[in-house]
Design a protein around this motif. Structure first.
Motif, PDB file in Angstrom:
ATOM      1  N   ARG A   1      -5.901 -23.718  -4.234  1.00 26.77           N
ATOM      2  CA  ARG A   1      -7.219 -23.536  -3.715  1.00 26.77           C
ATOM      3  C   ARG A   1      -7.280 -22.032  -3.129  1.00 26.77           C
ATOM      4  NH1 ARG A   1      -5.223 -27.015  -0.281  1.00 26.77           N
ATOM      5  NH2 ARG A   1      -5.161 -26.718   1.814  1.00 26.77           N
ATOM      6  N   GLU A   2      -6.388 -21.368  -2.667  1.00 31.33           N
ATOM      7  CA  GLU A   2      -6.487 -20.088  -1.934  1.00 31.33           C
ATOM      8  C   GLU A   2      -5.744 -19.168  -2.510  1.00 31.33           C
ATOM      9  OE1 GLU A   2      -6.658 -20.169   2.289  1.00 31.33           O
ATOM     10  OE2 GLU A   2      -7.162 -22.294   2.558  1.00 31.33           O
ATOM     11  N   LYS A   3      -4.629 -19.353  -3.548  1.00 27.40           N
ATOM     12  CA  LYS A   3      -3.865 -18.710  -4.155  1.00 27.40           C
ATOM     13  C   LYS A   3      -4.694 -17.105  -4.678  1.00 27.40           C
ATOM     14  CE  LYS A   3      -0.677 -20.384  -6.152  1.00 27.40           C
ATOM     15  NZ  LYS A   3       0.569 -20.610  -5.209  1.00 27.40           N
ATOM     16  N   GLY A   4      -5.699 -17.414  -5.481  1.00 24.60           N
ATOM     17  CA  GLY A   4      -6.402 -16.384  -5.933  1.00 24.60           C
ATOM     18  C   GLY A   4      -7.022 -15.274  -4.845  1.00 24.60           C
ATOM     19  N   LYS A   5      -7.501 -15.651  -3.899  1.00 25.98           N
ATOM     20  CA  LYS A   5      -7.982 -15.047  -2.825  1.00 25.98           C
ATOM     21  C   LYS A   5      -7.101 -14.109  -2.119  1.00 25.98           C
ATOM     22  CE  LYS A   5     -10.275 -15.201   1.699  1.00 25.98           C
ATOM     23  NZ  LYS A   5     -10.820 -16.036   2.585  1.00 25.98           N
ATOM     24  N   ALA A   6      -5.676 -14.875  -1.898  1.00 30.21           N
ATOM     25  CA  ALA A   6      -4.540 -14.415  -1.285  1.00 30.21           C
ATOM     26  C   ALA A   6      -4.009 -12.949  -2.096  1.00 30.21           C
ATOM     27  CB  ALA A   6      -3.566 -15.374  -1.071  1.00 30.21           C
ATOM     28  N   LEU A   7      -3.868 -13.464  -3.513  1.00 25.34           N
ATOM     29  CA  LEU A   7      -3.424 -12.516  -4.523  1.00 25.34           C
ATOM     30  C   LEU A   7      -4.109 -11.449  -4.654  1.00 25.34           C
ATOM     31  CD1 LEU A   7      -1.700 -14.825  -7.024  1.00 25.34           C
ATOM     32  CD2 LEU A   7      -0.596 -13.332  -5.536  1.00 25.34           C
ATOM     33  N   GLY A   8      -5.568 -11.686  -4.706  1.00 31.27           N
ATOM     34  CA  GLY A   8      -6.451 -10.640  -4.686  1.00 31.27           C
ATOM     35  C   GLY A   8      -6.409  -9.506  -3.579  1.00 31.27           C
ATOM     36  N   LEU A   9      -6.542 -10.280  -2.276  1.00 35.52           N
ATOM     37  CA  LEU A   9      -6.202  -9.326  -1.173  1.00 35.52           C
ATOM     38  C   LEU A   9      -4.913  -8.277  -1.147  1.00 35.52           C
ATOM     39  CD1 LEU A   9      -7.648 -11.539   1.773  1.00 35.52           C
ATOM     40  CD2 LEU A   9      -8.429  -9.569   0.846  1.00 35.52           C
ATOM     41  N   ASN A  10      -3.782  -9.272  -1.433  1.00 30.38           N
ATOM     42  CA  ASN A  10      -2.562  -8.401  -1.393  1.00 30.38           C
ATOM     43  C   ASN A  10      -2.590  -7.314  -2.550  1.00 30.38           C
ATOM     44  OD1 ASN A  10       0.147  -8.201  -0.561  1.00 30.38           O
ATOM     45  ND2 ASN A  10       1.025  -8.696  -2.720  1.00 30.38           N
ATOM     46  N   ALA A  11      -2.954  -7.730  -3.793  1.00 27.78           N
ATOM     47  CA  ALA A  11      -3.176  -6.586  -4.875  1.00 27.78           C
ATOM     48  C   ALA A  11      -4.092  -5.594  -4.640  1.00 27.78           C
ATOM     49  CB  ALA A  11      -3.308  -7.380  -6.271  1.00 27.78           C
ATOM     50  N   GLY A  12      -5.167  -6.126  -4.121  1.00 26.03           N
ATOM     51  CA  GLY A  12      -6.390  -5.080  -4.194  1.00 26.03           C
ATOM     52  C   GLY A  12      -6.210  -4.141  -3.053  1.00 26.03           C
ATOM     53  N   LEU A  13      -5.918  -4.489  -1.900  1.00 26.43           N
ATOM     54  CA  LEU A  13      -5.581  -3.544  -0.774  1.00 26.43           C
ATOM     55  C   LEU A  13      -4.126  -2.711  -0.949  1.00 26.43           C
ATOM     56  CD1 LEU A  13      -6.833  -5.735   2.270  1.00 26.43           C
ATOM     57  CD2 LEU A  13      -8.033  -4.143   1.014  1.00 26.43           C
ATOM     58  N   GLY A  14      -3.233  -3.494  -1.718  1.00 25.23           N
ATOM     59  CA  GLY A  14      -2.050  -2.812  -2.022  1.00 25.23           C
ATOM     60  C   GLY A  14      -2.569  -1.584  -3.158  1.00 25.23           C
ATOM     61  N   ASN A  15      -3.313  -1.885  -4.110  1.00 24.36           N
ATOM     62  CA  ASN A  15      -3.894  -0.802  -5.014  1.00 24.36           C
ATOM     63  C   ASN A  15      -4.720   0.093  -4.236  1.00 24.36           C
ATOM     64  OD1 ASN A  15      -4.715  -2.911  -7.697  1.00 24.36           O
ATOM     65  ND2 ASN A  15      -2.827  -2.423  -6.826  1.00 24.36           N
TER      66      ASN A  15
ATOM     67  N   LEU B   1       1.016  -1.156   0.165  1.00 23.54           N
ATOM     68  CA  LEU B   1      -0.006   0.065  -0.068  1.00 23.54           C
ATOM     69  C   LEU B   1       0.809   1.257  -0.033  1.00 23.54           C
ATOM     70  CD1 LEU B   1      -3.116   0.565   1.967  1.00 23.54           C
ATOM     71  CD2 LEU B   1      -1.407   2.385   2.183  1.00 23.54           C
ATOM     72  N   LEU B   2       1.924   1.508   0.952  1.00 24.15           N
ATOM     73  CA  LEU B   2       2.734   2.435   0.714  1.00 24.15           C
ATOM     74  C   LEU B   2       3.406   2.517  -0.518  1.00 24.15           C
ATOM     75  CD1 LEU B   2       4.107   2.037   4.596  1.00 24.15           C
ATOM     76  CD2 LEU B   2       2.799   3.864   3.619  1.00 24.15           C
ATOM     77  N   ALA B   3       3.744   1.433  -1.133  1.00 23.40           N
ATOM     78  CA  ALA B   3       4.687   1.420  -2.185  1.00 23.40           C
ATOM     79  C   ALA B   3       3.790   2.174  -3.370  1.00 23.40           C
ATOM     80  CB  ALA B   3       5.157   0.231  -2.746  1.00 23.40           C
ATOM     81  N   PHE B   4       2.534   1.829  -3.540  1.00 24.58           N
ATOM     82  CA  PHE B   4       1.645   2.533  -4.323  1.00 24.58           C
ATOM     83  C   PHE B   4       1.425   4.003  -4.145  1.00 24.58           C
ATOM     84  CE2 PHE B   4       0.518  -1.655  -6.010  1.00 24.58           C
ATOM     85  CZ  PHE B   4       0.058  -1.418  -7.415  1.00 24.58           C
ATOM     86  N   SER B   5       1.215   4.302  -2.863  1.00 25.94           N
ATOM     87  CA  SER B   5       1.071   5.822  -2.331  1.00 25.94           C
ATOM     88  C   SER B   5       2.166   6.473  -2.834  1.00 25.94           C
ATOM     89  CB  SER B   5       0.874   5.669  -0.785  1.00 25.94           C
ATOM     90  OG  SER B   5      -0.038   4.956  -0.298  1.00 25.94           O
TER      91      SER B   5
ATOM     92  N   GLY C   1      -3.650   1.788  -2.058  1.00 27.26           N
ATOM     93  CA  GLY C   1      -2.545   2.706  -1.752  1.00 27.26           C
ATOM     94  C   GLY C   1      -2.730   4.083  -2.650  1.00 27.26           C
ATOM     95  N   VAL C   2      -3.193   3.833  -3.856  1.00 20.60           N
ATOM     96  CA  VAL C   2      -3.397   5.112  -4.750  1.00 20.60           C
ATOM     97  C   VAL C   2      -4.522   6.066  -4.081  1.00 20.60           C
ATOM     98  CG1 VAL C   2      -4.103   5.694  -7.048  1.00 20.60           C
ATOM     99  CG2 VAL C   2      -2.530   3.616  -6.600  1.00 20.60           C
ATOM    100  N   SER C   3      -5.705   5.237  -3.629  1.00 20.63           N
ATOM    101  CA  SER C   3      -6.821   5.817  -3.176  1.00 20.63           C
ATOM    102  C   SER C   3      -6.517   6.807  -1.687  1.00 20.63           C
ATOM    103  CB  SER C   3      -8.265   5.064  -2.774  1.00 20.63           C
ATOM    104  OG  SER C   3      -9.099   5.614  -2.613  1.00 20.63           O
TER     105      SER C   3
END
Length: 894
Positions: free
Chosen positions: A580-594, A465-469, A596-598
Motif C-alpha cells: 500500500r506504500e510501495k509506490g510512494k516509497a519507490l517514487g520518492l527514492n527514484a524521483g529524489l535520486g533522479n 542522488l550522488l550516483a546520478f550526479s 541528482g542529474v539536476s
C-alpha cells in the motif's frame, strides 16, 4: 592430493616447467617497460600516452585471468598454458607492423594475454602438491615474476643492437618455442581424472565469487602485485628522467628492484606456511608504508631565518638510497604476494582457477591503473615522486583497514573461545540484519517497521542522488572540453556523453540481482564508495588537454558506476515497504535520486568557475576571452559527499534476512512476458528522461550556439525528477496503465513541438519554444516513470497466483515481491540504455544529415509503439491483466 600417487620427481617436473614458462611470459608482459623508452621518441608520445601504453597489456592480462582460470579449472593447465603462449607469440610478432599509436595500443592488448598465464600456472602447479607445501610451491612458481628483471636487464641490449622491432621478434620466437615445449614435456595434472569423472557445473565454479572473502584477498593483491607491476614498468622511465641514467643502466638498476620482488616470493611462501599468511601481510604493509613515505619525499631546498642570518640546506634522495629503498619495498611486496595466494588453495581447493583468477584480475588491474595514474600525476602535479605518494596512500589505507579487521577478529575469537580463520570485517553484524520483517502486518508496521523503513529510505535517497550526479557529470564536462583545449569532433563529444549511459545500463543488469545476494546495506555502501574512482580520476584527467581520447573514453565508462546504482537501490527499497506504500516509497527514492542529474547540472557550472579546490587540485585553465575555468572541480566536488554517504549507508541501513535469494531464483523473471513488456515501456519513460538529460546540453549547444545552455539545462532534469516524486498519487487514483498510455501520447506531441521549433531555429524566440517543449517532455517522462513502476508490483500480484497456484498465499506474496523487485531492477537496467542511445542517435543524426530531425522522428515512432503495447496488454477492454483480474474475481465469487 594425499590419495594420489604423485612422485617427488613429477612434482619437480611440473613446478620447473610452469615456473620457466611463467618467467618467460612475465618477461613478455613487461616488454614495454624497455621498448616504451624508444617508442616514446619514435612516436613522440607524452608521459600520459606512454603510461597508457605500458599499462594496456596489464589490462588484458588482468581481465583475462578470470576467464583463463575458469578454462584451467575445466580443461587443465597443460593445453591452456601451451596454447596461451602460442597466441602471445603471434601478438608480439604482429606488433612489429605498428605504424601509429593506435596500432601500438591494439598490439599491447594482445601482448597482455601473457599476464593471464599466472593463474593458469597457479591452478596447474597447486594440483601437484599437498596443501602443507602449496605455499612454498606457489612461492617458487610466483618467483617467475623475475621475468620483469630479465626484460629490464636483457631487453636494453637487444634494443640497442636490433631496434624495437628486432627485439620484439626475438621475444616472439622465444615464447613460441616455450609454448610448444610445454605442450610436449608437461604432464596432465593429477586432478584431471577427477575433473572428468565429476564435472563441476559452471554455476558451482562461479559460486565462490559471491563470497566477500575473495574480494578481500583481491584488495591486498591490488597493492602487493599491482604496485609491483606498476613500478616494474615505471622505474626505467623514472631513473632516466630523475637520475639521468641511460637506457641500459636504468634497466639494470630497475632489475635490482624486480629481482628481490620476484625471487623472495619463494621465502614468502615458506614463511606463510610456517608463520601464517596474516602475520606476513602485517609485516608487508608496515614496511611498505615506511618505504613509500621515504621514497615519496621530493628534492627540497630549505631556508631557515636564523639568529645570524639565513641557514640553507637541501634534501634529495641519492641514487644509492633510492635503489636500497626500492629493493626493500620489492622484498616485502614479494612476501605479500605469496601470503595472499597461500590462502586460495586452502580455502578453495576445487576452485583455485576461478578464485585465483578473480584475485589476480584485481591485482593486475592495479598494474593497469597505477602506471596510467603515475603518468597523469606527472602531467598534472609536476612532481616525479607523486608515484610513490600514491603508493603511500594505498599502502597506509590497506594497513589501517587490516589492523582494524584484526582487532575485531581477535575480539570475536576471544569472546567465542575459538579461532576464526577468516576476517569478518565485511560480514554483516547481527544488529544490522532484520530477521523478523513483516511490513504487511499493520501492528508491526506502526510499532517498528515504518521507522526502520523510513531511515533506510532517507539514507538511500542521497546515495542515489550522488550516483546520478556522477553518472551524468560527463554531460556537462563534455560541453566544456573544447573550451579548455581538448580538440575533439562533435561526434567524439557525443560518444563521450553517451558512454556513461552504455556502461551504467550494462551494470544495472548485474546490480539488479545483487541486493538479495549480498544485502542492501552492504551493497549500497560499496557501490556508493565505488563512485570515488571516476570522481577523482576526472579531476586529474581534464586538467591536461594532451590526455588521450582513449583515457577519456575509459573515464566515461567508469561514470557508469553511478548508473548501475539505481537498479540495486530500487530493488532494496522495494523490500522495506508494504504494497500500500510501495509506490510512494519507490517514487520518492527514484524521483529524489533522479534529482541528482539536476543538482549536478546546476552545481557543476558554478564550481568550475571558482578555484575552491585549487590548493590541492590544480590551477585554472584559460579559455577564450580571458576567463578561467577549474574543470577538475566537476569531479572533485563530489568526493566528500560520496565518503559521507557511503559511511552513512554502512552504519545506518539494514539487510533483510527474508529478502535473500540466489541469482537462479531471481532469473525466473526472464521467462515472464510482462518483464519484457515493461522493459519496453520503461525505456520509453525513464530511458527518455536519462537520455535527454545526457544529450540535451550538447544538442542545445549544437543547434543554438549563441545561447549559454548550461545556465538552463538543469531545469529539465529538475522538472522530470520532481514530477516523478510528486505524481505517484495520480497513478494510484487512475491506474498506472491508463496514465502511462496518456503519457506516451503527450510525449509524441512534445517531440513534434521540438521539431517545429528546430525548423524555425533562426527566428527570434525559437530557442525558448524549443526549451519549453523539452521541459514538457521532461515533465511527462517523470509522470511516466512513476506510472510504469506503479504497474510492476500490481502486475506480479496478479500473475504469481495464476502462474504458481500451488504456493500458499504468503509464499505467493513473497514470490511476487521478489519477482517484482528483480523486474524493477532489470527494467531499469534496460531502460538506462536510453542514456547511451539518445545522445548517440543525436550525434549520428547530426553527423549524417546536419541536424537532429531524423533522430526525433525515430523517437516519435518508438513512442507510438509504446502506446500500442500499453493499450493492447493493459488498458483495452479484454487486456490480459484486466482479464486476469476478472477471472480471479469470478473464481472468488464462485
Amino acid at each position: 592430493m594425499t590419495s594420489l600417487a604423485v612422485t617427488r620427481r613429477e612434482q619437480n617436473r611440473a613446478l620447473g616447467l610452469s615456473t620457466l614458462a611463467f618467467t618467460l611470459c612475465f618477461a613478455v608482459w613487461t616488454i614495454f617497460s624497455i621498448l616504451g623508452l624508444q617508442l616514446k621518441d619514435d612516436f613522440l608520445l607524452s608521459d600520459t600516452q606512454l603510461g597508457l601504453l605500458m599499462a594496456t597489456p596489464v589490462l588484458t592480462g588482468s581481465i583475462s585471468r578470470l576467464f583463463l582460470g575458469l578454462l584451467t579449472d575445466r580443461f587443465g593447465g597443460r593445453w591452456v598454458f601451451g596454447l596461451l603462449m602460442l597466441a602471445t607469440a603471434v601478438c608480439v610478432y604482429l606488433l612489429t607492423f605498428a605504424t601509429n599509436y593506435l596500432m601500438l595500443l591494439v598490439g599491447a592488448l594482445g601482448i597482455g594475454l601473457a599476464g593471464g598465464s599466472f593463474i593458469v600456472g597457479v591452478a596447474y602447479t597447486s594440483a601437484w602438491f599437498e596443501k602443507e607445501k602449496q605455499g612454498t610451491a606457489l612461492g617458487i612458481f610466483g618467483a617467475g615474476n623475475v621475468g620483469a628483471a630479465v626484460t629490464n636487464f636483457g631487453a636494453p641490449f637487444l634494443l640497442l643492437a636490433l631496434g624495437w622491432q628486432g627485439t620484439a621478434l626475438v621475444y616472439a620466437t622465444v615464447i613460441a618455442v616455450m609454448g610448444v615445449a610445454f605442450m610436449l614435456l608437461a604432464r596432465i595434472d593429477p586432478m584431471s581424472a577427477q575433473r572428468r569423472a565429476n564435472p563441476v557445473p559452471l554455476k558451482e565454479q562461479l559460486a565462490p565469487l559471491a563470497e566477500l572473502r575473495v574480494w578481500r584477498f583481491s584488495l591486498y593483491y591490488f597493492f602487493v602485485f599491482g604496485g609491483f607491476v606498476a613500478l616494474a614498468l615505471w622505474l626505467p622511465h623514472y631513473l632516466v628522467e630523475v637520475y639521468g641514467l641511460g637506457i641500459a643502466a636504468a634497466g639494470i638498476v630497475a632489475a635490482l628492484y624486480t629481482i628481490p620482488a620476484s625471487l623472495f616470493r619463494v621465502l614468502g611462501g615458506w614463511m606463510s606456511d610456517r608463520y601464517g599468511a596474516r602475520r606476513v601481510m602485517y609485516w608487508t604493509l608496515i614496511a611498505s608504508v615506511i618505504t613509500t613515505f621515504l621514497l615519496s619525499y621530493p628534492p627540497t631546498d630549505y631556508v631557515i631565518r636564523g639568529v645570524a642570518g639565513e641557514i640553507r640546506f637541501s634534501f634529495a634522495m641519492s641514487l644509492v638510497g633510492f635503489v636500497a629503498l626500492t629493493m626493500v619495498l620489492g622484498f616485502f611486496m614479494s612476501l605479500g604476494k605469496a601470503a595472499v595466494f597461500k590462502h586460495i588453495p586452502v580455502y578453495y581447493p576445487q576452485n583455485v582457477g576461478i578464485v585465483g583468477g578473480a584475485v589476480g584480475m584485481v591485482g593486475g588491474l592495479g598494474g593497469f591503473f597505477l602506471p596510467l595514474t603515475f603518468g597523469m600525476l606527472n602531467d598534472v602535479i609536476g612532481i616525479w615522486q607523486s608515484a610513490f605518494m600514491l603508493l603511500f596512500v594505498v599502502s597506509a589505507a590497506a594497513l589501517a583497514w587490516m589492523h582494524y579487521a584484526i582487532l575485531r577478529v581477535t575480539r570475536i575469537e576471544w569472546e567465542a573461545q575459538r579461532e576464526t580463520t577468516d576476517l569478518p570485517e565485511l560480514a554483516t553484524p547481527s544488529k544490522f540484519v532484520l530477521e523478523d520483517w513483516r511490513p504487511e502486518d499493520p501492528t508491526f508496521w506502526q510499532e517498528k517497521g515504518k521507522r526502520i523503513a523510513s531511515r533506510n529510505l532517507w539514507i538511500s535517497i542521497p546515495n542515489l542522488l550522488l550516483a546520478f550526479s556522477v553518472w551524468m557529470v560527463w554531460s556537462v564536462v563534455v560541453a566544456k572540453l573544447p573550451q579548455v583545449g581538448f580538440d575533439y569532433s562533435s561526434n567524439q563529444l557525443f560518444w563521450l556523453a553517451a558512454l556513461p549511459g552504455l556502461s551504467g545500463a550494462t551494470l544495472r543488469i548485474f546490480y539488479s540481482f545483487m541486493v538479495p545476494i549480498f544485502g542492501g546495506r552492504r551493497f549500497t555502501a560499496i557501490s556508493t564508495a565505488s563512485l570515488l574512482l571516476p570522481a577523482l580520476w576526472i579531476g586529474f584527467a581534464v586538467q591536461n588537454p594532451e590526455t588521450p581520447y582513449l583515457v577519456m573514453l575509459i573515464l566515461a565508462l567508469l561514470c557508469g558506476f553511478g548508473g548501475g546504482n539505481f537498479a540495486s537501490s530500487m530493488a532494496n527499497i522495494s523490500f522495506f515497504y508494504p504494497k500500500r506504500e510501495k509506490g510512494k516509497a519507490l517514487g520518492l527514492n527514484a524521483g529524489l535520486g533522479n534529482l541528482g542529474v539536476s543538482v549536478m547540472q546546476f552545481l557543476v557550472p558554478l564550481v568550475i568557475t571558482t578555484g575552491v579546490f585549487s590548493a590541492v587540485a590544480g590551477g585554472a585553465q584559460s579559455v577564450s576571452g580571458g576567463d578561467s575555468l577549474w574543470l577538475q572541480n566537476a569531479g572533485f566536488v563530489w568526493v566528500p559527499f560520496i565518503v559521507i554517504a557511503a559511511v552513512a549507508a554502512w552504519f545506518g541501513m539494514n539487510d533483510i534476512a527474508s529478502a535473500k535469494s540466489s541469482f537462479k531464483d531471481q532469473a525466473v523473471i526472464f521467462t515472464r512476458k510482462h518483464n519484457w513488456l515493461m522493459c519496453v515501456l520503461y525505456t520509453g519513460t525513464f530511458g527518455s528522461f536519462i537520455g535527454y538529460s545526457a544529450g540535451f546540453p550538447l544538442l542545445a549547444s549544437n543547434q543554438f550556439p549563441e545561447v549559454d545552455v548550461l545556465k538552463f539545462a538543469f531545469l529539465g532534469p529538475l522538472v522530470g525528477a520532481l514530477s516523478r516524486a510528486l505524481t505517484g498519487g495520480i497513478s494510484d487514483r487512475f491506474g498506472g496503465a491508463r496514465v502511462t498510455l496518456w503519457v506516451f501520447a503527450a510525449m509524441i506531441a512534445c517531440v513534434a513541438g521540438v521539431l517545429f521549433f528546430l525548423g524555425i531555429k533562426d527566428q527570434p524566440g525559437a530557442f525558448w519554444g524549443f526549451f519549453a517543449m523539452f521541459l514538457l517532455l521532461f515533465f511527462f517522462t517523470g509522470v511516466g516513470n512513476a506510472s510504469t513502476f506503479q504497474m510492476i508490483p500490481a502486475i506480479f500480484r496478479e500473475e504469481i497466483p495464476r502462474l504458481m497456484p500451488h504456493l500458499s498465499a504468503d509464499e505467493q506474496r513473497q514470490q511476487g515481491e521478489k519477482e517484482a523487485a528483480a523486474t524493477i531492477g532489470f527494467t531499469s537496467a534496460i531502460a538506462a540504455y536510453g542514456a547511451f542511445f539518445i545522445p548517440k542517435t543525436f550525434g549520428s543524426s547530426i553527423a549524417l544529415t546536419g541536424g537532429a530531425e531524423m533522430a526525433l522522428y525515430g523517437f516519435i515512432a518508438f513512442y507510438a509503439i509504446c502506446v500500442g503495447l500499453t493499450w493492447f496488454y493493459y488498458t483495452r477492454d479484454n487486456a490480459e491483466i484486466r482479464f486476469s483480474e476478472r477471472r480471479v474475481a469470478t473464481a472468488v465469487t464462485q
